[in-house]
Design an enzyme around this catalytic site. Structure first.
Site, mmCIF file in Angstrom:
data_model
loop_
_atom_site.group_PDB
_atom_site.id
_atom_site.type_symbol
_atom_site.label_atom_id
_atom_site.label_comp_id
_atom_site.label_asym_id
_atom_site.label_seq_id
_atom_site.Cartn_x
_atom_site.Cartn_y
_atom_site.Cartn_z
ATOM 1 N N SER A 34 1.233 2.221 -3.583
ATOM 2 C CA SER A 34 0.195 3.017 -2.624
ATOM 3 C C SER A 34 -0.396 2.473 -1.752
ATOM 4 O O SER A 34 -0.569 1.007 -1.636
ATOM 5 C CB SER A 34 -1.080 3.598 -3.723
ATOM 6 O OG SER A 34 -1.867 2.372 -3.718
ATOM 7 N N ASP A 35 -0.163 3.497 -0.113
ATOM 8 C CA ASP A 35 -0.653 2.760 1.081
ATOM 9 C C ASP A 35 -2.317 2.783 0.542
ATOM 10 O O ASP A 35 -2.664 3.442 -0.783
ATOM 11 C CB ASP A 35 -0.527 3.801 1.632
ATOM 12 C CG ASP A 35 -0.932 3.163 3.647
ATOM 13 O OD1 ASP A 35 -1.460 1.979 3.040
ATOM 14 O OD2 ASP A 35 -0.257 3.407 4.308
ATOM 15 N N PHE A 36 -3.229 1.831 0.693
ATOM 16 C CA PHE A 36 -4.409 1.951 0.549
ATOM 17 C C PHE A 36 -5.334 3.399 0.512
ATOM 18 O O PHE A 36 -5.583 3.834 1.692
ATOM 19 C CB PHE A 36 -5.467 0.926 1.528
ATOM 20 C CG PHE A 36 -4.726 -0.355 1.455
ATOM 21 C CD1 PHE A 36 -5.855 -1.770 1.408
ATOM 22 C CD2 PHE A 36 -3.938 -1.016 0.603
ATOM 23 C CE1 PHE A 36 -5.858 -2.592 0.817
ATOM 24 C CE2 PHE A 36 -3.711 -2.311 0.261
ATOM 25 C CZ PHE A 36 -4.315 -3.107 0.747
#
Length: 721
Positions: free
Chosen positions: A269-271
């Site tokens: 995931s992106d942050f």
């Protein structure tokens, strides 16, 4: 008993996937859950300050915030299983925010958009080699890059991290960067998958896009990363795609990425882009960063208990990531950070920087400046661009540079090496232009004026418009009027509007150059280096010419009654130069444009064969001659018109950058393979759910920009395809 007997996953003679399967089979549920996520303490992301609030903070307050966000970019290791601490650093413009406090310093390279302007896969390999080497030297396992989303608008906050508006150019350059990074035993991570082409409301926005548009434009560079670079990881985006968050979108994460493309890596995931536990893992997301807001013990255990999540799905996610760690030898590599060779990598950054700058305009031949004839030079601009190296790009990808070369220092160094006695001074113009009269007086009194202007974009926010910020357009116009011997040096992270362009005789797009800013610009101004970059994203002449002008549903989106904004890519395939050509709009500077201090002649262009079965390789041959007095390089560009209703007039399908000495002639060959991963002649067929080459006459256009293609030929594809 040997260690590999008790822990067989440490046996390097086994395949990476076999080792990963054995490891996961030996783990307890608690250990498995601990490896599904990053180790940062979970925070409420909605309590974080906005970009405007961050900019208003003191330097100390900003440092404290960054320390909070960067100190734990890792997954905690498990010693008894031999699992190392998994260290992750950001990219893609160098080693950015990494695991450690403070975040390690590295070489600040030119922006990714600048690299694309090089139109040269070899430059991309050099670029990726520096990043991969430094990531490995600093003991990191993953570099979050390259970014291959497209420049749909010129105001997108992360355009500096992405290559261009064209999917093929973005894919070619991204593949070479990824391969070079991974050659150092570092996992490259393509991002942000997919249609994260704007920052507006990025945690909430929904993107509606037709399937053929998604396939032929926005997915294409990711497909190239998977098939041509065998990239180890993909980062999922923040936004929704057709109403479903990217981290929960089975169509993109599983059906396309894995089933169709054969992706063998893992999806991170992106942050804070993960929005669920069971739904995300089941859809095909494998790893949550930077914390365990969703993939924590309570959520995973509960989901397993109520069968919304299966243990086989958890195992699958871990096997995918561990397979890549084993593939790149990361279990066997001790953590032993070394010292980056700053001088050697700085020299590479300087070399790349000179080859990616674009000479947009040079009507009077003012450039290159004659170091022996000029007596006084004044650099004028706002502080960000004239006082210090422009190490642009805000947010998590920002690089802490090992060193920087300021504009004044760079000019003086280069002039000294040329034996020039010219004097160089600077005037820093206030952001509110309060001292503009002083700058005008200095400009009028100097032999040559170098106007330095630009923009520095940032993750998290799009620009309000496509103009230079802080009233720089007015500053430039006034300075051009004060002295006709003025050069405009743009230090941009994205194309901008230029209302003053008619008064400017010489304009050099230098981009945000990073560490070697001062040297690169000076090399170009005095002809130590001949610019050879090409425009990677179209410069519009007017704001009204942009695809979203007067169309809020295209950008920034509208709430259609669902409580969140929806952006509709209703322009379809007409994006970038395809938009301008499809609409008959003349841009200020077209895609592929770029001048030189020498001249070239392209001749003897031939396209063969003239008749194809649809799967034959098409070869374009030509002759390029340097007709000027300086060594230089030009880019031969090949476009094709697809004989299908609704297709734009041209799409880029091949290019070759060629360097010639004065008077030298070189043969050029560009091969177009219909079976290549970028589907150069293909269109998405809804019925057959695949790319298809249809019958008809394919018009090939050959030249040195998308708007300058005087050569070419037709290839007839027979009906039996």
């Amino acid at each position: 008993m040997t260690d590999t007997a008790t822990r067989p996953w440490l046996d390097t003679q086994r395949t990476p996937e076999d080792r990963a399967t054995l490891l996961v089979g030996a783990m307890t549920l608690e250990q498995k859950i601990a490896q599904l996520h990053g180790a940062m303490n979970t925070i409420d992301i909605y309590s974080l300050p906005t970009l405007e609030q961050i900019n208003a903070m003191s330097a100390e307050e900003q440092d404290q915030l960054m320390a909070q966000l960067q100190v734990q970019r890792h997954v905690t290791g498990i010693d008894e299983l031999g699992i190392p601490r998994f260290r992750i650093t950001n990219g893609p413009v160098g080693v950015g925010m990494g695991d450690g406090h403070p975040s390690p310093a590295a070489t600040a390279l030119p922006m990714t958009i600048a690299l694309a302007a090089g139109f040269d896969p070899d430059l991309a390999r050099q670029y990726g080699d520096v990043i991969g080497s430094e990531t490995a030297t600093l003991g990191q396992h993953v570099l979050e890059g390259p970014g291959v989303c497209l420049h749909r608008t010129p105001i997108a906050g992360r355009n500096f991290e992405y290559f261009s508006e064209d999917p093929y150019l973005s894919g070619v350059m991204g593949v070479e960067v990824a391969k070079a990074i991974q050659a150092h035993g570092v996992i490259a991570m393509g991002k942000h998958y997919v249609v994260n082409d704007q920052e507006v409301e990025r945690f909430r926005v929904n993107v509606e896009v037709d399937e053929h548009v998604l396939r032929e434009l926005y997915l294409l560079p990711f497909e190239m990363l998977v098939k041509d670079a065998e990239i180890g990881a993909i980062m999922s985006a923040y936004n929704r795609i057709r109403g479903t968050y990217a981290t929960e979108n089975r169509h993109t994460l599983t059906d396309i990425l894995r089933t169709e493309w054969g992706f063998q890596g893992y999806v991170q995931s992106d942050f804070w882009s993960c929005r669920s536990c069971a739904a995300s893992l089941t859809a095909g997301m494998d790893h949550e960063m930077p914390d365990s807001k969703w993939l924590n013990e309570a959520n995973v255990t509960s989901a397993l208990k109520d069968t919304s999540l299966e243990i086989e799905t958890v195992d699958r996610a871990l096997v995918r990531r561990f397979t890549q760690m084993f593939r790149f030898g990361q279990f066997e590599r001790p953590y032993a950070p070394g010292v980056i060779d700053a001088d050697a990598h700085g020299a590479i950054a300087r070399s790349i920087g000179g080859q990616v700058a674009v000479l947009l305009k040079n009507d009077t031949g003012l450039l290159p400046l004659d170091s022996g004839a000029v007596g006084s030079i004044v650099l004028i601009g706002q502080s960000t661009f004239v006082d210090e190296a422009c190490n642009g790009g805000g947010g998590s990808s920002k690089v802490t540079p090992l060193y920087t070369v300021s504009p004044l220092q760079g000019l003086r160094n280069v002039l000294g090496s040329l034996g020039s006695t010219a004097s160089v001074s600077t005037v820093t113009v206030a952001d509110d232009l309060a001292n503009l009269p002083d700058a005008l007086a200095a400009a009028a009194a100097s032999d040559v004026v170098v106007i330095m202007a630009g923009c520095v974009a940032s993750e998290g926010a799009d620009a309000p418009d496509a103009h230079l910020p802080h009233d720089q357009d007015r500053m430039i116009a006034a300075l051009l009027a004060a002295n006709p011997r003025s050069v405009v040096v743009l230090k941009d992270s994205t194309p901008v509007l230029m209302p003053w362009i008619a008064e400017a005789s010489s304009v050099l797009e230098a981009w945000n150059q990073g560490s070697e800013d001062g040297h690169v610009v000076a090399d170009l101004l005095f002809g130590v280096v001949n610019p050879s970059g090409k425009v990677p994203t179209t410069y519009a002449a007017r704001a009204d010419d942009l695809l979203y002008a007067g169309r809020p549903e295209r950008y920034p989106g509208v709430d259609e009654g669902e409580g969140f904004p929806t952006i509709r890519y209703s322009e379809g395939l007409q994006m970038g130069y395809r938009w301008f050509q499809g609409q008959g709009i003349e841009p200020l500077f077209p895609f592929g444009h770029g001048l030189s201090y020498t001249t070239f002649d392209l001749s003897d262009v031939a396209v063969s064969p003239s008749v194809s079965g649809g799967d034959d390789v098409i070869e374009i041959t030509a002759t390029l001659t340097n007709t000027g007095t300086r060594a230089g390089a030009d880019v031969v560009q090949v476009y094709v018109g697809i004989p299908v209703a609704g297709q734009p007039p041209k799409r880029l399908v091949g290019f070759s950058k060629v360097t010639c000495e004065p008077g030298e002639t070189k043969a050029v060959s560009v091969r177009i393979d219909p079976a290549a991963s970028h589907h150069p002649l293909g269109v998405w067929d809804y019925a057959e759910r695949r790319f298809k080459v249809v019958s008809g006459d394919y018009a090939f256009y050959v030249g040195t920009s998308s708007a300058d293609t005087p050569h070419g030929g037709l290839v007839h594809v027979r009906d039996n395809v």
